[in-house]
Design a protein around this motif. Structure first.
Motif, PDB file in Angstrom:
ATOM      1  N   ASP A  80       0.827  -1.209   0.000  1.00  0.00           N
ATOM      2  CA  ASP A  80       0.000   0.000   0.000  1.00  0.00           C
ATOM      3  C   ASP A  80       0.859   1.256   0.000  1.00  0.00           C
ATOM      4  O   ASP A  80       0.567   2.220  -0.711  1.00  0.00           O
ATOM      5  CB  ASP A  80      -0.935   0.005   1.214  1.00  0.00           C
ATOM      6  CG  ASP A  80      -2.003  -1.070   1.148  1.00  0.00           C
ATOM      7  OD1 ASP A  80      -2.225  -1.649   0.059  1.00  0.00           O
ATOM      8  OD2 ASP A  80      -2.615  -1.353   2.205  1.00  0.00           O
ATOM      9  N   THR A  81       1.921   1.257   0.793  1.00  0.00           N
ATOM     10  CA  THR A  81       2.798   2.424   0.879  1.00  0.00           C
ATOM     11  C   THR A  81       3.497   2.681  -0.452  1.00  0.00           C
ATOM     12  O   THR A  81       3.613   3.831  -0.889  1.00  0.00           O
ATOM     13  CB  THR A  81       3.823   2.239   2.013  1.00  0.00           C
ATOM     14  OG1 THR A  81       3.109   2.081   3.242  1.00  0.00           O
ATOM     15  CG2 THR A  81       4.760   3.424   2.112  1.00  0.00           C
ATOM     16  N   LEU A  82       3.951   1.616  -1.097  1.00  0.00           N
ATOM     17  CA  LEU A  82       4.602   1.783  -2.397  1.00  0.00           C
ATOM     18  C   LEU A  82       3.621   2.320  -3.436  1.00  0.00           C
ATOM     19  O   LEU A  82       3.976   3.154  -4.272  1.00  0.00           O
ATOM     20  CB  LEU A  82       5.214   0.457  -2.864  1.00  0.00           C
ATOM     21  CG  LEU A  82       6.437   0.010  -2.064  1.00  0.00           C
ATOM     22  CD1 LEU A  82       6.858  -1.396  -2.491  1.00  0.00           C
ATOM     23  CD2 LEU A  82       7.581   0.991  -2.217  1.00  0.00           C
ATOM     24  N   ARG A  83       2.377   1.870  -3.379  1.00  0.00           N
ATOM     25  CA  ARG A  83       1.367   2.374  -4.317  1.00  0.00           C
ATOM     26  C   ARG A  83       1.131   3.867  -4.085  1.00  0.00           C
ATOM     27  O   ARG A  83       1.028   4.641  -5.028  1.00  0.00           O
ATOM     28  CB  ARG A  83       0.060   1.606  -4.172  1.00  0.00           C
ATOM     29  CG  ARG A  83      -0.978   1.994  -5.224  1.00  0.00           C
ATOM     30  CD  ARG A  83      -2.303   1.314  -4.985  1.00  0.00           C
ATOM     31  NE  ARG A  83      -2.145  -0.120  -4.886  1.00  0.00           N
ATOM     32  CZ  ARG A  83      -2.752  -0.995  -5.676  1.00  0.00           C
ATOM     33  NH1 ARG A  83      -3.558  -0.586  -6.607  1.00  0.00           N
ATOM     34  NH2 ARG A  83      -2.570  -2.275  -5.521  1.00  0.00           N
ATOM     35  N   VAL A  84       1.073   4.279  -2.814  1.00  0.00           N
ATOM     36  CA  VAL A  84       0.910   5.699  -2.487  1.00  0.00           C
ATOM     37  C   VAL A  84       2.114   6.485  -3.010  1.00  0.00           C
ATOM     38  O   VAL A  84       1.968   7.555  -3.619  1.00  0.00           O
ATOM     39  CB  VAL A  84       0.726   5.915  -0.969  1.00  0.00           C
ATOM     40  CG1 VAL A  84       0.796   7.392  -0.610  1.00  0.00           C
ATOM     41  CG2 VAL A  84      -0.606   5.318  -0.501  1.00  0.00           C
ATOM     42  N   ALA A  85       3.310   5.956  -2.792  1.00  0.00           N
ATOM     43  CA  ALA A  85       4.526   6.649  -3.238  1.00  0.00           C
ATOM     44  C   ALA A  85       4.545   6.805  -4.755  1.00  0.00           C
ATOM     45  O   ALA A  85       4.867   7.888  -5.276  1.00  0.00           O
ATOM     46  CB  ALA A  85       5.767   5.899  -2.767  1.00  0.00           C
ATOM     47  N   VAL A  86       4.187   5.771  -5.476  1.00  0.00           N
ATOM     48  CA  VAL A  86       4.154   5.845  -6.940  1.00  0.00           C
ATOM     49  C   VAL A  86       3.111   6.862  -7.390  1.00  0.00           C
ATOM     50  O   VAL A  86       3.370   7.715  -8.241  1.00  0.00           O
ATOM     51  CB  VAL A  86       3.869   4.453  -7.558  1.00  0.00           C
ATOM     52  CG1 VAL A  86       3.528   4.556  -9.034  1.00  0.00           C
ATOM     53  CG2 VAL A  86       5.058   3.540  -7.342  1.00  0.00           C
ATOM     54  N   SER A  87       1.931   6.790  -6.797  1.00  0.00           N
ATOM     55  CA  SER A  87       0.859   7.707  -7.174  1.00  0.00           C
ATOM     56  C   SER A  87       1.261   9.160  -6.923  1.00  0.00           C
ATOM     57  O   SER A  87       1.101  10.030  -7.784  1.00  0.00           O
ATOM     58  CB  SER A  87      -0.406   7.382  -6.380  1.00  0.00           C
ATOM     59  OG  SER A  87      -1.447   8.285  -6.693  1.00  0.00           O
ATOM     60  N   ARG A  88       1.806   9.431  -5.753  1.00  0.00           N
ATOM     61  CA  ARG A  88       2.206  10.797  -5.422  1.00  0.00           C
ATOM     62  C   ARG A  88       3.413  11.232  -6.237  1.00  0.00           C
ATOM     63  O   ARG A  88       3.529  12.393  -6.626  1.00  0.00           O
ATOM     64  CB  ARG A  88       2.479  10.915  -3.930  1.00  0.00           C
ATOM     65  CG  ARG A  88       1.194  10.787  -3.122  1.00  0.00           C
ATOM     66  CD  ARG A  88       1.420  10.950  -1.654  1.00  0.00           C
ATOM     67  NE  ARG A  88       0.159  10.796  -0.923  1.00  0.00           N
ATOM     68  CZ  ARG A  88       0.030  10.978   0.373  1.00  0.00           C
ATOM     69  NH1 ARG A  88       1.084  11.318   1.094  1.00  0.00           N
ATOM     70  NH2 ARG A  88      -1.136  10.817   0.950  1.00  0.00           N
ATOM     71  N   GLY A  89       4.314  10.309  -6.509  1.00  0.00           N
ATOM     72  CA  GLY A  89       5.483  10.636  -7.321  1.00  0.00           C
ATOM     73  C   GLY A  89       5.105  11.069  -8.721  1.00  0.00           C
ATOM     74  O   GLY A  89       5.689  12.007  -9.277  1.00  0.00           O
ATOM     75  N   HIS A  90       4.097  10.427  -9.290  1.00  0.00           N
ATOM     76  CA  HIS A  90       3.641  10.805 -10.628  1.00  0.00           C
ATOM     77  C   HIS A  90       3.000  12.181 -10.650  1.00  0.00           C
ATOM     78  O   HIS A  90       2.940  12.820 -11.690  1.00  0.00           O
ATOM     79  CB  HIS A  90       2.646   9.773 -11.174  1.00  0.00           C
ATOM     80  CG  HIS A  90       3.287   8.521 -11.646  1.00  0.00           C
ATOM     81  ND1 HIS A  90       4.068   8.444 -12.768  1.00  0.00           N
ATOM     82  CD2 HIS A  90       3.265   7.275 -11.123  1.00  0.00           C
ATOM     83  CE1 HIS A  90       4.501   7.220 -12.930  1.00  0.00           C
ATOM     84  NE2 HIS A  90       4.039   6.482 -11.932  1.00  0.00           N
ATOM     85  N   ARG A  91       2.522  12.631  -9.490  1.00  0.00           N
ATOM     86  CA  ARG A  91       1.855  13.936  -9.437  1.00  0.00           C
ATOM     87  C   ARG A  91       2.790  15.076  -9.075  1.00  0.00           C
ATOM     88  O   ARG A  91       2.380  16.233  -9.056  1.00  0.00           O
ATOM     89  CB  ARG A  91       0.683  13.877  -8.466  1.00  0.00           C
ATOM     90  CG  ARG A  91      -0.453  13.003  -9.014  1.00  0.00           C
ATOM     91  CD  ARG A  91      -1.629  12.923  -8.077  1.00  0.00           C
ATOM     92  NE  ARG A  91      -1.347  11.908  -7.063  1.00  0.00           N
ATOM     93  CZ  ARG A  91      -1.723  11.993  -5.793  1.00  0.00           C
ATOM     94  NH1 ARG A  91      -2.386  13.024  -5.369  1.00  0.00           N
ATOM     95  NH2 ARG A  91      -1.440  11.034  -4.951  1.00  0.00           N
ATOM     96  N   LEU A  92       4.060  14.777  -8.798  1.00  0.00           N
ATOM     97  CA  LEU A  92       5.024  15.844  -8.504  1.00  0.00           C
ATOM     98  C   LEU A  92       5.353  16.598  -9.784  1.00  0.00           C
ATOM     99  O   LEU A  92       5.370  16.018 -10.874  1.00  0.00           O
ATOM    100  CB  LEU A  92       6.318  15.252  -7.924  1.00  0.00           C
ATOM    101  CG  LEU A  92       6.217  14.653  -6.535  1.00  0.00           C
ATOM    102  CD1 LEU A  92       7.544  13.996  -6.164  1.00  0.00           C
ATOM    103  CD2 LEU A  92       5.830  15.696  -5.515  1.00  0.00           C
TER     104      LEU A  92
END
Length: 115
Positions: A80-92
């Motif tokens: 779950d944490t990795l999915r959040v990190a990927v999702s937020r990383g794409h929005r930077l």
């Protein structure tokens, strides 16, 4: 607002286990807010599991079954944490590769970017 042409990875999977995505320019819409709330909850659960893991690992007499359950919970929290990190990383905001590194170091993100 700059047009948004990327899909947002949502913090849950579809019924078939495949990732779900959201396409919208409205970061304050109901589905975006639900995704933000879900991400925050997932990160909070991960913190709680990590704290529990530290306690369990400090116990020299812990049972094998408890370690197995802990490993499963930690793996779920990490996913779950990795999915959040990927999702937020794409929005930077993307850095301009032609700009010298020193100029990009001035980039500031709001606290909201980190949940």
């Amino acid at each position: 607002m700059t047009p948004h042409n990327e899909l947002r990875l949502l913090p849950w999977s579809g019924p078939d286990g495949k990732p779900c995505f959201l396409s919208t320019d409205d970061t304050g819409g109901p589905l975006s807010r639900l995704a933000d709330t879900t991400e925050t909850a997932q990160l909070n659960v991960g913190q709680e599991i990590l704290g529990h893991a530290m306690d369990v690992l400090a116990d020299e007499e812990v049972e094998t079954e408890e370690l197995r359950l802990l490993a499963r919970d930690l793996a779920t929290a990490l996913r779950d944490t990795l999915r959040v990190a990927v999702s937020r990383g794409h929005r930077l905001p993307a850095l301009d590769p032609s700009t010298p590194i020193e100029a990009n170091e001035g980039l500031r993100l709001s606290a909201a970017a980190f949940g």
